[in-house]
Motif scaffolding. Sequence first.
Motif, PDB file in Angstrom:
ATOM      1  N   ASP A 172      -3.667  -6.808   3.553  1.00 38.43           N
ATOM      2  CA  ASP A 172      -4.605  -5.860   4.141  1.00 38.43           C
ATOM      3  C   ASP A 172      -5.679  -6.608   4.947  1.00 38.43           C
ATOM      4  O   ASP A 172      -6.770  -6.892   4.447  1.00 38.43           O
ATOM      5  N   LYS A 190       0.856  -1.173   0.000  1.00 39.30           N
ATOM      6  CA  LYS A 190       0.000   0.000   0.000  1.00 39.30           C
ATOM      7  C   LYS A 190       0.896   1.228   0.000  1.00 39.30           C
ATOM      8  O   LYS A 190       1.841   1.304   0.775  1.00 39.30           O
ATOM      9  N   LEU A 230       2.107   4.696   0.942  1.00 39.18           N
ATOM     10  CA  LEU A 230       1.868   5.546   2.107  1.00 39.18           C
ATOM     11  C   LEU A 230       2.123   7.019   1.805  1.00 39.18           C
ATOM     12  O   LEU A 230       1.579   7.898   2.457  1.00 39.18           O
ATOM     13  N   LYS A 254      -2.277   7.892  -2.605  1.00 34.24           N
ATOM     14  CA  LYS A 254      -1.935   7.372  -1.287  1.00 34.24           C
ATOM     15  C   LYS A 254      -2.985   6.339  -0.892  1.00 34.24           C
ATOM     16  O   LYS A 254      -4.162   6.502  -1.216  1.00 34.24           O
ATOM     17  N   ASP A 255      -2.562   5.315  -0.185  1.00 38.39           N
ATOM     18  CA  ASP A 255      -3.434   4.214   0.232  1.00 38.39           C
ATOM     19  C   ASP A 255      -3.863   3.340  -0.942  1.00 38.39           C
ATOM     20  O   ASP A 255      -4.720   2.486  -0.793  1.00 38.39           O
TER      21      ASP A 255
END
Lengths: 119, 210
Positions: free
Chosen positions: B56, B10, B12, B200-201
């Motif tokens: 996740d 992921k 960041l 992001k994410d």
Amino acid sequence: MNIMQQIQQEQMRTDIPTFKAGDTIKVHVRIIEGEKERIQVFQGTVLRVKRGTTNSTFLVRKISDGVGVERVFPLNSPFIEKVEVVTRGKVRQGRIYFLRKLRGKAARIKARTDWHKNN
Amino acid sequence: MKRTIGLIGKKLGMTSVFGDDGKFIPVTVIQAGPCPVIQKKVQEKDGYSAIQIGFDAMAGHRLNKPARGHQAKAGMGYYRKLMEFSPDNVDEYEPGQELSVEIFKPGDRIKLTGTSKGKGFAGVMKRWNFSGLPRTHGHEKVHRSPGAIGQCADPGKVFKGRKMPGRMGNKTVSYKNAEIISVRSRENVILVKGQVPGPKDGFVVLQKQD
């Protein structure tokens, strides 16, 4: 503290004294020439400090043989051995670019005395 | 194309770090793994061999029953993202095993895959870097238009593949030779030099490359 902040925090240097625009500082820069390494001192007036996290920089100006020389240093760079504050200057702006146009007597900066601080 | 061994991660965010030689390097911080092996595909049963890994963690009750049952078999919890990888040495992996960032080391070159940020319906200047038409000299209301898109009665059509306005971004983007600057195994974080597609994410896939 999240991981992003933590990574940035590790890159930041805490040993550099605080200074701001108008101050005269000596920057000791490590210079690597081939194998050898030496330290060069760049003394001049701080024109601005660009705040940031790891990417903070400051701009120092000096007059060398009648020619104005400006150099930008990354504040957290490992090439900076140390920074000495020579005098603290009294200026009204955070970015004193007007100093570039001034020569000789006009380019003087009054010394600042921080009565409330003990330095 | 088959994926070699890798991880799901992921993004960041981005920052900069000073390298060993003192140079300032822009990096993207990626939370990668730990990715447990959920299932193993075998040649006899599935027709190909691969491992399926998850990333996740999420609450199991949010999954539907078939997905929950599938992931429960490995007994490693429930994951939002599942993906198959086909390394040469599939036999060495077993369900329940965990892959971590330690499969990468600083200096490695990897292949990165992400989904680029969607730009919506974009014109030709943004989408294909066209120059547009002049601001002045009699041009009116056409400053960002593509101009001519073909010839005349012969061929009498617009050729296929003509660059035109349309949906931009939100596509799978891959690139090779992304350099790993540092691997932080305690936080399961990898620092990759330069940009990584996506917000992001957003999910990214990190793969080993030869």
